[in-house]
Design an enzyme around this catalytic site. Sequence first.
Site, PDB file in Angstrom:
ATOM      1  N   ARG A  32       0.855  -1.187   0.000  1.00 41.22           N
ATOM      2  CA  ARG A  32       0.000   0.000   0.000  1.00 41.22           C
ATOM      3  C   ARG A  32       0.889   1.234   0.000  1.00 41.22           C
ATOM      4  O   ARG A  32       2.095   1.148   0.239  1.00 41.22           O
ATOM      5  CB  ARG A  32      -0.928   0.013   1.210  1.00 41.22           C
ATOM      6  CG  ARG A  32      -0.240   0.149   2.554  1.00 41.22           C
ATOM      7  CD  ARG A  32      -1.253   0.111   3.683  1.00 41.22           C
ATOM      8  NE  ARG A  32      -0.662   0.427   4.975  1.00 41.22           N
ATOM      9  CZ  ARG A  32      -0.109  -0.452   5.794  1.00 41.22           C
ATOM     10  NH1 ARG A  32      -0.026  -1.727   5.427  1.00 41.22           N
ATOM     11  NH2 ARG A  32       0.373  -0.063   6.968  1.00 41.22           N
ATOM     12  N   ARG A  36       6.826 -12.138  17.822  1.00 40.79           N
ATOM     13  CA  ARG A  36       6.634 -13.363  18.583  1.00 40.79           C
ATOM     14  C   ARG A  36       7.806 -14.283  18.286  1.00 40.79           C
ATOM     15  O   ARG A  36       8.346 -14.287  17.179  1.00 40.79           O
ATOM     16  CB  ARG A  36       5.320 -14.064  18.208  1.00 40.79           C
ATOM     17  CG  ARG A  36       4.065 -13.379  18.730  1.00 40.79           C
ATOM     18  CD  ARG A  36       3.952 -13.498  20.237  1.00 40.79           C
ATOM     19  NE  ARG A  36       2.674 -12.992  20.753  1.00 40.79           N
ATOM     20  CZ  ARG A  36       2.483 -11.765  21.180  1.00 40.79           C
ATOM     21  NH1 ARG A  36       3.495 -10.893  21.112  1.00 40.79           N
ATOM     22  NH2 ARG A  36       1.311 -11.389  21.661  1.00 40.79           N
ATOM     23  N   ASP A  86      13.525  -9.827  21.914  1.00 39.62           N
ATOM     24  CA  ASP A  86      12.667  -9.657  23.081  1.00 39.62           C
ATOM     25  C   ASP A  86      11.766 -10.870  23.263  1.00 39.62           C
ATOM     26  O   ASP A  86      11.167 -11.042  24.320  1.00 39.62           O
ATOM     27  CB  ASP A  86      11.803  -8.402  22.945  1.00 39.62           C
ATOM     28  CG  ASP A  86      10.971  -8.141  24.189  1.00 39.62           C
ATOM     29  OD1 ASP A  86      11.549  -8.175  25.298  1.00 39.62           O
ATOM     30  OD2 ASP A  86       9.749  -7.926  24.071  1.00 39.62           O
ATOM     31  N   HIS A 135      10.842 -10.636  26.975  1.00 41.88           N
ATOM     32  CA  HIS A 135       9.498 -10.289  26.503  1.00 41.88           C
ATOM     33  C   HIS A 135       8.908  -9.131  27.316  1.00 41.88           C
ATOM     34  O   HIS A 135       7.862  -9.249  27.961  1.00 41.88           O
ATOM     35  CB  HIS A 135       8.562 -11.496  26.552  1.00 41.88           C
ATOM     36  CG  HIS A 135       7.375 -11.357  25.633  1.00 41.88           C
ATOM     37  ND1 HIS A 135       6.677 -12.432  25.142  1.00 41.88           N
ATOM     38  CD2 HIS A 135       6.770 -10.258  25.111  1.00 41.88           C
ATOM     39  CE1 HIS A 135       5.696 -12.014  24.360  1.00 41.88           C
ATOM     40  NE2 HIS A 135       5.730 -10.693  24.335  1.00 41.88           N
TER      41      HIS A 135
END
Length: 319
Positions: A180, A236, A259, A283
């Site tokens: 986009r 993730r 992380d 995390h």
Amino acid sequence: MNDRAHAKSSAPQVWLPIPAEEIGGLPDSLDYRFWNGEEDFPADPAAVEFYVVPYMQPAETTARPLSRMARLRVVQTLSAGVDHVTPYLPQLPPGVRLCNARGVHEASTAELALTLVLASLRGVPDFVRGQDAEEWRPAFYPALADRTVLIVGYGSIGAAIEDRLTPFECDVVRVARTARDTPRGPVHGLSELPELLAAADVVILSTPLTDATRGLAGADFLSRLKDGALLVNVARGQVVDTKALLAELETGRIRAALDVTDPEPLPAGHPLWHAPGVLISPHVGGPTSAFFPRAKRLLRSQLRRFAAGEPLDNVVTTT
């Protein structure tokens, strides 16, 4: 039972992981119960219509009441990702809206992404080790200025990361599921990623975990990175193929700042802990002082909409 008590008991029931009085400004027409993953439920789950998933609790804990929520209409997460909830959606009645926490974690996660980039490039982990050993360790380190940073997963968090990169005089390349145009420039589609990797000095993963992104940063992806490239994962752990990453790290060809990991939490003795060129944080992209004000603002808005019968924000899917 007096009229007021009866009215409250028949009101739509909401389970919150933050006490209602701490949120403030919630509609009086709803019945609020506090539950943050404790063994005992605050009421019969069958009466719940709006369930706010406890934050930073194991998925098996937060999913425990779901199969009993026969009247459920909304599941609201306090995380940007919903991968910890989606496996349990088949247990729910039809028509349940799953909403994420878009707008809550952008600032915190983007701050950490920038922190990991700068700390890794400028050698901060080695400075800390030197301080612990009382050793002066001067060296020549790469700067972020003049580098090309590839953001993979250009949603609200990806855009917030670019906000914080802007003063650092680097070039930003954006990738999302579909291409986009934006006022800042083009966003490339995921299909273009293989051709974009070779030019990147820093690759930041901020994509949701989906079937399309699971293992995205695998052996082929990593082999396309230039020598000395830095991979930063604030998405993730399962977006990265850990085995493939370890193989690349052991050569010393690339570095990583993570992380999130797969597995997570990273167990003692796992080779990622001591792989060369790796910085690991546990995390902590979301849980900062910025979390609660934004989470409360989101819940206040969503519950006002719910009570008024208005469309909810951040609807990811409907069962």
